[in-house]
Write an enzyme that holds these catalytic residues in place. Structure first.
Site, PDB file in Angstrom:
ATOM      1  N   LYS A  61       1.119   4.107  -3.327  1.00 26.88           N
ATOM      2  CA  LYS A  61       0.739   5.469  -3.091  1.00 26.88           C
ATOM      3  C   LYS A  61       1.989   6.375  -3.287  1.00 26.88           C
ATOM      4  O   LYS A  61       1.800   7.501  -3.879  1.00 26.88           O
ATOM      5  CB  LYS A  61      -0.008   5.959  -1.539  1.00 26.88           C
ATOM      6  N   TYR A  76       0.838  -1.318  -0.068  1.00 29.16           N
ATOM      7  CA  TYR A  76       0.176   0.016  -0.079  1.00 29.16           C
ATOM      8  C   TYR A  76       0.686   1.071  -0.002  1.00 29.16           C
ATOM      9  O   TYR A  76       0.738   2.213  -0.899  1.00 29.16           O
ATOM     10  CB  TYR A  76      -1.013  -0.190   1.120  1.00 29.16           C
TER      11      TYR A  76
HETATM   12  N1  LIG Z   1      -9.445   5.951   5.194  1.00 32.70           N
HETATM   13  C1  LIG Z   1      -8.254   6.400   5.123  1.00 32.70           C
HETATM   14  O1  LIG Z   1      -7.574   6.656   6.346  1.00 32.70           O
HETATM   15  C2  LIG Z   1      -7.372   6.852   4.244  1.00 32.70           C
HETATM   16  C3  LIG Z   1      -6.290   7.494   4.339  1.00 32.70           C
HETATM   17  C4  LIG Z   1      -5.434   7.664   3.385  1.00 32.70           C
HETATM   18  C5  LIG Z   1      -5.894   7.600   1.918  1.00 32.70           C
HETATM   19  N2  LIG Z   1      -6.947   7.118   1.757  1.00 32.70           N
HETATM   20  C6  LIG Z   1      -7.540   6.546   0.438  1.00 32.70           C
HETATM   21  O2  LIG Z   1      -8.779   7.172   0.101  1.00 32.70           O
HETATM   22  C7  LIG Z   1      -9.346   6.255  -0.729  1.00 32.70           C
HETATM   23  C8  LIG Z   1     -10.676   5.930  -0.324  1.00 32.70           C
HETATM   24  O3  LIG Z   1     -10.774   5.214   0.759  1.00 32.70           O
HETATM   25  P1  LIG Z   1     -11.647   4.810   1.907  1.00 32.70           P
HETATM   26  O4  LIG Z   1     -11.001   5.026   3.137  1.00 32.70           O
HETATM   27  O5  LIG Z   1     -13.053   5.499   1.757  1.00 32.70           O
HETATM   28  O6  LIG Z   1     -11.794   3.327   1.847  1.00 32.70           O
HETATM   29  P2  LIG Z   1     -13.409   2.477   1.574  1.00 32.70           P
HETATM   30  O7  LIG Z   1     -14.206   2.944   2.504  1.00 32.70           O
HETATM   31  O8  LIG Z   1     -12.596   0.884   1.753  1.00 32.70           O
HETATM   32  O9  LIG Z   1     -13.701   2.651   0.145  1.00 32.70           O
HETATM   33  C9  LIG Z   1     -12.862   2.243  -1.152  1.00 32.70           C
HETATM   34  C10 LIG Z   1     -13.768   2.386  -2.203  1.00 32.70           C
HETATM   35  O10 LIG Z   1     -13.067   1.876  -3.494  1.00 32.70           O
HETATM   36  C11 LIG Z   1     -13.600   1.039  -4.075  1.00 32.70           C
HETATM   37  N3  LIG Z   1     -13.055   0.051  -4.937  1.00 32.70           N
HETATM   38  C12 LIG Z   1     -12.008  -0.745  -4.589  1.00 32.70           C
HETATM   39  N4  LIG Z   1     -11.492  -1.523  -5.804  1.00 32.70           N
HETATM   40  C13 LIG Z   1     -12.171  -1.067  -6.631  1.00 32.70           C
HETATM   41  C14 LIG Z   1     -11.959  -1.121  -8.090  1.00 32.70           C
HETATM   42  N5  LIG Z   1     -11.228  -2.159  -8.694  1.00 32.70           N
HETATM   43  N6  LIG Z   1     -12.785  -0.459  -8.892  1.00 32.70           N
HETATM   44  C15 LIG Z   1     -13.766   0.673  -8.370  1.00 32.70           C
HETATM   45  N7  LIG Z   1     -13.871   0.589  -7.090  1.00 32.70           N
HETATM   46  C16 LIG Z   1     -13.199  -0.040  -6.440  1.00 32.70           C
HETATM   47  C17 LIG Z   1     -14.534   0.338  -2.953  1.00 32.70           C
HETATM   48  O11 LIG Z   1     -15.594  -0.239  -3.587  1.00 32.70           O
HETATM   49  P3  LIG Z   1     -16.324  -1.502  -2.958  1.00 32.70           P
HETATM   50  O12 LIG Z   1     -17.210  -1.350  -1.878  1.00 32.70           O
HETATM   51  O13 LIG Z   1     -16.729  -2.481  -4.089  1.00 32.70           O
HETATM   52  O14 LIG Z   1     -15.394  -2.380  -2.420  1.00 32.70           O
HETATM   53  C18 LIG Z   1     -14.976   1.527  -2.085  1.00 32.70           C
HETATM   54  O15 LIG Z   1     -16.071   2.240  -2.904  1.00 32.70           O
HETATM   55  C19 LIG Z   1      -8.417   5.215  -1.066  1.00 32.70           C
HETATM   56  O16 LIG Z   1      -7.632   5.538  -2.183  1.00 32.70           O
HETATM   57  C20 LIG Z   1      -7.486   5.091   0.174  1.00 32.70           C
HETATM   58  O17 LIG Z   1      -6.415   4.549  -0.393  1.00 32.70           O
HETATM   59  C21 LIG Z   1      -7.968   6.543   2.759  1.00 32.70           C
END
Ligand SMILES: NC(=O)c1ccc[n+]([C@@H]2O[C@H](COP(=O)([O-])OP(=O)(O)OC[C@H]3O[C@@H](n4cnc5c(N)ncnc54)[C@H](OP(=O)(O)O)[C@@H]3O)[C@@H](O)[C@H]2O)c1
Length: 249
Positions: free
Chosen positions: A169, A165
């Site tokens: 990034k 991961y």
């Molecule tokens: N949460 C944090 O603390 C954090 C911190 C830094 C960065 N981020 C980044 O923020 C972004 C959103 O993450 P989140 O925390 O909101 O996570 P999340 O709640 O797990 O949501 C991830 C989303 O990505 C979708 N997804 C995964 N694989 C996919 C694919 N192949 N095609 C299309 N959609 C796909 C998932 O769909 P499904 O529901 O179908 O699985 C879900 O809608 C990510 O890029 C993550 O790396 C998050």
């Protein structure tokens, strides 16, 4: 006046859903990218119930045919795209997340979504982004993709050692910088977002920020004015005691 069209990948939940809600509240038509039709339609319904002009778009960023179909839909229905938020992302780790335990399968899976999917989708949509007066591309990255942050012995993340991961990034940060360079003489701005540690399914809801707070970062970069920056990693600054600003690569 033409309507502002925004496509958010992975918009059915978490930070992506919150981003769609906030962009919808600003009057944009929000295209809710989701790989699962039931989850996508449910998100579309919830966003519409909240007053947003939302439309589910089937989109698995790891599937070239799905990407091509989504680009075709946007072209046929809207003719241009103002905002692309490459938000979809996954976390995977092997064993106790040491570099020496990393497997090829896990690396491939994470890079397919977090890196390759962003490049393939962005390239499919660039012609439509070029037709907008001033398009914005937001690549949702992370502070764990910052080599400077991750190698600071005094920093809060120094203990993290996982390869898939964080390195995905870091790659996404470079992807962002290279697109910003290619597009520097156009109105299109390309930036990477650091939402901060937000409570979502990605981290079993362990984050100390809300998805809405994380989405604020993407929305800021998606609505930058003409004199705003391009080619930055911008967002939550944990090691600076909170607040928003530019993070080191
Ligand atoms: N949460 C944090 O603390 C954090 C911190 C830094 C960065 N981020 C980044 O923020 C972004 C959103 O993450 P989140 O925390 O909101 O996570 P999340 O709640 O797990 O949501 C991830 C989303 O990505 C979708 N997804 C995964 N694989 C996919 C694919 N192949 N095609 C299309 N959609 C796909 C998932 O769909 P499904 O529901 O179908 O699985 C879900 O809608 C990510 O890029 C993550 O790396 C998050």
């Amino acid at each position: 006046m033409t309507t502002t069209i925004a496509l958010i990948t992975g918009a059915n939940k978490g930070i992506g859903f919150a981003t769609a809600r906030q962009l919808g509240a600003r009057g944009m038509i929000v295209l809710v990218g989701a790989r699962d039709a039931a989850r996508g339609r449910e998100a579309e319904r919830a966003l519409r119930d909240g007053g947003a002009n939302a439309r589910f778009v089937p989109l698995d960023v790891t599937d070239e045919q799905s990407v091509a179909a989504a680009a075709k839909l946007v072209e046929q229905e809207y003719g241009h795209l103002d905002v692309l938020v490459n938000n979809a992302g996954i976390v995977r780790a092997d064993g106790s997340a040491l570099p020496s335990e990393t497997t090829l399968g896990t690396l491939r899976e994470v890079y397919e979504t977090n890196v390759f999917g962003v490049v393939v989708l962005t390239n499919a949509l660039l012609p439509l982004l070029g037709r907008a007066p001033a398009a914005r591309i937001v690549n949702v990255s992370s502070e764990v993709g910052s080599i400077a942050v991750m190698t600071d012995p005094e920093g809060a993340l120094f203990g993290l050692t996982s390869v898939p991961y964080p390195s995905s990034k870091a790659a996404l940060n470079m992807v962002t910088a290279m697109y910003a360079k290619e597009l520097r003489d156009t109105p299109i701005k390309v930036n990477a977002a650091n939402p901060g540690y937000c409570a979502t399914d990605l981290n079993h809801n362990s984050g100390f920020r809300t998805p809405e707070q994380g989405a604020e970062v993407s929305v800021h970069l998606a609505t930058l004015p003409a004199d705003g920056p391009s080619g930055l990693l911008w967002g939550y600054q944990m090691d600076a005691g909170g607040g928003y600003g530019v993070l080191p690569w």
